[in-house]
Enzyme design. Structure first.
Site, PDB file in Angstrom:
ATOM      1  N   LYS A 251       3.415 -13.909   6.212  1.00 18.31           N
ATOM      2  CA  LYS A 251       3.781 -14.895   5.192  1.00 18.31           C
ATOM      3  C   LYS A 251       5.309 -14.991   5.174  1.00 18.31           C
ATOM      4  CE  LYS A 251       2.332 -17.723   2.001  1.00 18.31           C
ATOM      5  NZ  LYS A 251       1.496 -18.897   2.325  1.00 18.31           N
TER       6      LYS A 251
ATOM      7  N   ASP B 109      -2.112 -17.734   5.906  1.00 19.32           N
ATOM      8  CA  ASP B 109      -3.129 -18.613   5.309  1.00 19.32           C
ATOM      9  C   ASP B 109      -3.742 -19.528   6.362  1.00 19.32           C
ATOM     10  OD1 ASP B 109      -0.391 -19.118   4.963  1.00 19.32           O
ATOM     11  OD2 ASP B 109      -0.722 -20.795   3.626  1.00 19.32           O
TER      12      ASP B 109
ATOM     13  N   ASP C 218      -5.847  -6.199   5.534  1.00 22.05           N
ATOM     14  CA  ASP C 218      -6.980  -5.766   4.722  1.00 22.05           C
ATOM     15  C   ASP C 218      -7.926  -6.946   4.505  1.00 22.05           C
ATOM     16  OD1 ASP C 218      -8.639  -4.400   3.064  1.00 22.05           O
ATOM     17  OD2 ASP C 218      -7.177  -3.995   1.503  1.00 22.05           O
TER      18      ASP C 218
ATOM     19  N   TYR D 206       0.810  -1.212   0.000  1.00 19.72           N
ATOM     20  CA  TYR D 206       0.000   0.000   0.000  1.00 19.72           C
ATOM     21  C   TYR D 206       0.848   1.269   0.000  1.00 19.72           C
ATOM     22  CZ  TYR D 206      -3.889  -3.059   0.873  1.00 19.72           C
ATOM     23  OH  TYR D 206      -4.825  -4.053   0.767  1.00 19.72           O
TER      24      TYR D 206
END
Ligand code: NAD
Length: 493
Positions: free
Chosen positions: A177, A210, A234, A130
């Protein structure tokens, strides 16, 4: 000072914005909190007047004065390259912490009703993809830089731990991640692990993002506070909203060191604009976060109780909720009617909801000053060495041709370590499966193991490569910090 009205900038916003903002303002006034509202504009109308930022100077000045904003949704024009005015506002005032509570509400049917879902997603709000730094590296290859900094990570992670402390919460889960993005998401994870030692009373766990998504769908009540990077946040904060009833019920606060902006998660829902049918709960719950930020916790608690009583009794439900509960949509309450019922319920206590009044606000209490680890002293003593360069090249040459050509021009200082295509080694050796896209990263390292490379060496190398391949498009220096590689290997290296 008691009795002095608070000054707040209110941005009614686009679409249904003015209706939900008006509802929250009426309830706040009925609860007896005096606020001097400075009405300001941003969003669609501003874009239409040709202000490409969507946030006029008068609005910026108002926020700089009041430092607190209650905001309706703003439309982002699609297709003519303007940046979102929402994101612009968050960034202009460095509101680095996006805080989204997701708590089970009475009378709002969900698959998890009765499980006690009550989590807060703390999302880093400034950095990551972002940062908006994007380039077309060739006509057909796009790149977006994922910027994660120690400072940005430390601010948000400390914010999450402080919030846990203030609210008496038990656990903070860091979601990254880091298994794939070892340097960017990995930095966030490392900072989390370092800081968690300063909060021994709070359980600190790290989960891969995940898996977090999977666990949220399977057993959402296990989560307490989740802290995460911008893009992850988000996605999972919308997921969290879905667990407790959807957009009509999802509040948020954007906190910085100076300014805080409170808004519903939903957008301007243009098809409902001006119809007096939209559910204002999300904006009302956001305004409770604002009241707590303004140290008006008693009023916030009273309003929260009145909202819970209203939902619990279900006598006035807006269309969206009537639809979800299989009720009569034609006889659903209007936005105004629902607001009136909440006002009438001020002073009542919910019967079925355990009392729990959050206080999602930055900590003002005196505490030992945090030990920031990104100060100048950190960098003054850090050993840094230049060990090579990645040069990115656009070319129709296949790596098999490009490799030997580059090897003839590396000079004495360098050797070509590999050429990769989309992160996978394509030279030396070839993989028949690797597809090629006219965009290669060529890694050059010191000719002899352990030899020094200088800045001048890299510039001279680039000069030679640029003669052979004028379509080079990007250079990244390879450095080691305190003996650790500041770059990752290629797939298959
Ligand atoms: P949206 O949230 O406006 O609406 C999607 C659907 O969700 C609506 O059609 C409606 O069915 C439902 N919904 C949303 N809020 C509701 C509420 N309070 N009560 C009942 N139902 C509700 O999303 P969108 O249609 O994707 O976006 C419309 C505009 O809003 C776009 O211009 C977008 O850029 C903007 N937007 C702004 C913000 C913000 O200001 N923070 C956030 C999201 C979208």
């Amino acid at each position: 000072m008691p009795g002095q009205p608070h000054r707040v900038t209110v941005i009614p916003g686009d679409g249904v914005g003015p209706e939900v903002v008006r509802s929250a303002q009426r309830i706040i006034a009925a609860a007896g909190v005096a606020i001097d509202w400075e009405t300001a504009e941003a969003g669609a109308e501003v874009f239409k007047r040709g202000d490409t930022s969507g946030v006029p100077q008068a609005t910026r000045d108002s926020i700089a004065r009041t430092r607190v904003v209650l905001k309706g949704p703003l439309e982002t024009p699609v297709g003519f390259g303007e940046k979102s005015a929402n994101v612009t506002l968050r960034k202009l005032f460095e509101t680095y912490a996006n805080v989204r509570p997701a708590r089970e509400l009475p009378g709002v049917p969900t698959r998890y009703a009765g499980e006690g879902v009550d989590m807060i997603i703390v999302r880093e709000n400034i950095e990551d993809l972002y940062a908006g730094i994007e380039h077309m590296q060739t006509a057909d290859v796009a790149q977006c830089l994922k910027i994660i900094t120690r400072k940005g990570s430390e601010k948000i992670i400390r914010y999450a731990f402080e919030l846990a402390r203030r609210e008496g919460r038990r656990k903070v889960t860091c979601a990254t991640k880091a298994n794939i993005m070892k340097l960017t998401e990995g930095l966030f994870k490392r900072v989390f692990e370092e800081l968690s030692a300063e909060y021994p009373e709070i359980v600190a766990e790290h989960l891969i993002i995940d898996n977090v998504a999977h666990q949220m769908a399977k057993d959402p009540a296990q989560f307490d506070i989740i802290v995460t990077t911008n893009l992850n946040g988000d996605i999972i904060s919308d997921l969290a909203s879905g667990l407790v009833g959807g957009l009509g019920f999802a509040p948020s606060g954007n906190y910085g060191d100076d300014v805080a902006i409170f808004e519903a998660v939903h957008g301007s829902a243009p098809k409902y604009a001006g119809k007096d049918v939209i559910n204002p709960t999300a904006l009302i719950l956001s305004s409770l976060m604002m009241l707590r930020h303004l140290d008006e916790s008693d009023a916030a608690d009273r309003i929260e109780d009145a909202v819970l009583v209203t939902l619990e009794e279900g006598r006035a439900v807006t269309q969206d909720l009537a639809r979800q509960t299989g009720g009569d949509v034609a006889r659903a309450a209007s936005t105004t009617g629902f607001t009136n019922t909440i006002i009438a319920n001020l002073g009542r206590q919910p019967a079925t909801v355990p009392p729990r009044h959050g206080s999602e606000r930055p900590s003002g209490e005196a505490r030992p000053r945090p030990r920031w680890t990104y100060g100048p002293e950190r960098y003054a003593s850090m050993e840094e060495e230049l060990v090579g360069a990645d040069i990115f090249i656009e070319s129709d040459d296949l790596p098999l041709m490009m490799g030997p050509k580059l090897e003839t021009l590396v000079g004495d200082a360098f050797r070509l370590l590999f050429i990769s295509s989309r992160g996978t080694v394509a030279y030396p050796g070839t993989s028949t499966a690797t597809d090629h896209v006219r965009h290669y990263r060529c890694r050059f390292v010191a000719a002899h193991e352990g030899a020094a490379v200088t800045d001048a060496d890299v510039r001279a190398l680039l000069g030679r490569v640029a003669v052979a391949y004028p379509s080079w498009n990007h250079v990244e220096k390879l450095r080691r910090y305190a003996g650790e590689d500041g770059f990752t290997k290629a797939q298959g290296q």
